[in-house]
Enzyme design. Structure first.
Site, mmCIF file in Angstrom:
data_model
loop_
_atom_site.group_PDB
_atom_site.id
_atom_site.type_symbol
_atom_site.label_atom_id
_atom_site.label_comp_id
_atom_site.label_asym_id
_atom_site.label_seq_id
_atom_site.Cartn_x
_atom_site.Cartn_y
_atom_site.Cartn_z
ATOM 1 N N GLU A 229 0.866 -1.171 0.000
ATOM 2 C CA GLU A 229 0.000 0.000 0.000
ATOM 3 C C GLU A 229 0.903 1.221 0.000
ATOM 4 O O GLU A 229 1.515 1.558 1.014
ATOM 5 C CB GLU A 229 -0.912 0.011 1.230
ATOM 6 C CG GLU A 229 -1.882 1.180 1.241
ATOM 7 C CD GLU A 229 -2.737 1.231 2.487
ATOM 8 O OE1 GLU A 229 -3.040 2.356 2.950
ATOM 9 O OE2 GLU A 229 -3.077 0.162 3.020
ATOM 10 N N CYS A 263 -2.512 8.952 2.972
ATOM 11 C CA CYS A 263 -2.335 8.433 1.612
ATOM 12 C C CYS A 263 -3.457 8.903 0.701
ATOM 13 O O CYS A 263 -3.248 9.102 -0.490
ATOM 14 C CB CYS A 263 -2.286 6.911 1.630
ATOM 15 S SG CYS A 263 -0.876 6.216 2.527
#
Length: 457
Positions: A229, A263
């Protein structure tokens, strides 16, 4: 013995020094986890669920103390630390409710004396290299379903959230998870490198693209299950028919929440030329209401930058934008005093030749670009090596669906942003990574299927 110094990014003060791992201790812990995993996997699922239920209760009991630890070592505003912990409870509930159905043996065919079934087995011993910006969320997305499905976990929290990592381990052990089934590893990049050298059955990493590539290169020849990720440069398009004030307030929060250190923070905004000026005015007005200050205060919205080197990244993007003619509307500088502080920063008159529209900022910095219409907006949204999230603001659902269907992103938003749900998979494309967490797919990610072909004699 190695030591890890933990500093408060809001003040620069030393909080504590923690005993840190080295290559030999990492190998010893991996050996213990490998030996302990089969017995954990043999436990009935309800026993493992009971441990996670007690872990959840422990979080509730200590929530304020855990929030203070997280704010102290990361600089996250205390209200957002509480939000993260409270939000984690919903994710735990989801995993507890869904794990049985997601991992039950499936009969896919029965007839003519033949039975075909799919069984879900644990991977074995998995490594979880987690992140500092949402240490409970990001870690919990991995270690909770991993433990529920019968895996042992070697958990390396970020060195910038190591105290939180130790609190996670303490609460899990107190809840009944054996000490050798979940083991924390403390240290920096050298500890992560030592972890990669162990005989792990899966690696689940959250962090930068550069580190993700190095991990992929290291594990590729070993064919270890890998999930990465990584970063994002998340765009949103505001159409000419959008509610300007609502869109501005929502996107200002999406860009600046957690001091922009998410993110899925909004990192690029494209606004239709018909409402551009009104949107920019409303956006900047909203940002100017965000209180910058002591992360321990309830009314603080903008906290400290967790990693001091990120200040240089923000400075460089600001200077690059100014050199190419961008208009600085607010901020654009470090704030004085001890600790790592950066003013909320908004630019207009930006373009894709500027670093702030191409490279991840990961801080309170945003560029707003005027576009002529849908076609230009979609082209610019896709002009990125990242593909994590993307959004569209318009009252027209059909239009939003048509636009978002053309955008390369793992998650898409209509009239919202910076949102994660335990019921939906969290994934990216391009340089945003491989694999996924959350949803029932994010439970099955910690299992391997076994195919059963059963013919009656």
């Amino acid at each position: 013995m190695n030591r890890l110094a933990v500093h408060n990014p809001a003040t620069g003060e030393l909080i504590t020094e923690l005993p840190a791992d080295d290559a030999s201790s990492v190998a010893a812990k991996a050996s213990r986890a490998h030996a302990a995993q089969p017995a954990w996997a043999r436990l009935p699922l309800e026993n493992r669920q009971a441990c996670i239920e007690r872990f959840r209760a422990g979080i509730v009991d200590e929530l304020e103390a855990l929030a203070l630890i997280m704010t102290g070592e990361t600089g996250k505003p205390i209200s957002m630390s509480r939000n993260e912990l409270n939000g984690l409870l919903e994710r735990i509930d989801f995993f507890l409710a869904e794990v049985e159905g997601a991992t039950a043996t499936q009969t896919v065919f029965s007839g003519g004396g033949m039975l075909e079934q799919i069984e879900h087995l644990p991977l074995g011993m998995v490594a979880n290299i987690s992140a500092w910006n949402y240490p409970w969320f990001v870690g919990g997305n991995v270690f909770i379903p991993a433990l529920l499905t019968g895996n042992a976990v070697l958990y390396k929290p970020s060195e910038h959230a190591a105290m939180t990592g130790l609190a996670i381990a303490r609460l899990l052990h107190a809840a009944g998870v054996p000490g050798d089934v979940f083991i924390a590893l403390i240290g920096g990049g050298e500890v992560g490198a030592a972890l990669l050298a162990q005989p792990i059955d899966g690696l689940f990493f959250t962090g930068s693209h550069a580190t993700g590539v190095k991990i992929s290169q290291a594990l590729g020849p070993r064919l270890v299950k890998l999930q990465l990720e990584l970063g994002g440069k998340d765009p949103t398009y505001v159409c000419e028919d959008a509610d300007v004030q609502n869109a501005a307030e929502s996107l200002a929060d999406g860009a600046m929440y957690n001091t922009g250190q998410s993110c899925c923070s909004v990192e690029r905004i494209y606004v239709h030329e018909r409402i551009h000026d009104a949107f920019v005015e409303a956006f900047v007005s909203t940002v100017k209401t965000f209180k910058v200050g002591d992360p321990m205060r309830d009314d603080t919205y903008i906290g400290a930058i967790t990693r001091a080197p990120q200040l240089d990244v923000l400075d460089a993007q600001v200077l690059n934008a100014l050199a190419q003619g961008a208009t600085l509307l607010t901020g654009g500088r470090r704030l004085p005093g001890p600790g790592n502080w950066y003013a909320p920063t908004v630019f207009s008159n930006v373009h894709h030749g500027m670093e702030l529209m191409r490279e991840e900022s990961f801080g309170p910095l945003i560029g707003i670009q005027k576009v002529s219409g849908d076609k230009e907006a979609v082209a610019l949204m896709n002009d990125s090596r990242y593909g994590l999230t993307a959004g569209v603001f318009t009252p027209d659902e059909a239009r939003a669906r048509q636009l978002l269907a053309q955008v390369n992103a793992g998650s898409v938003y209509w009239n919202c942003c910076d949102r994660v749900s335990p019921r939906l998979p969290w994934s990216g494309c391009g340089d945003s990574g491989l694999g996924l967490t959350l949803s029932t797919y994010g439970i099955q990610a910690f299992t391997r299927p076994r195919a059963w072909h059963l013919r009656q004699a």
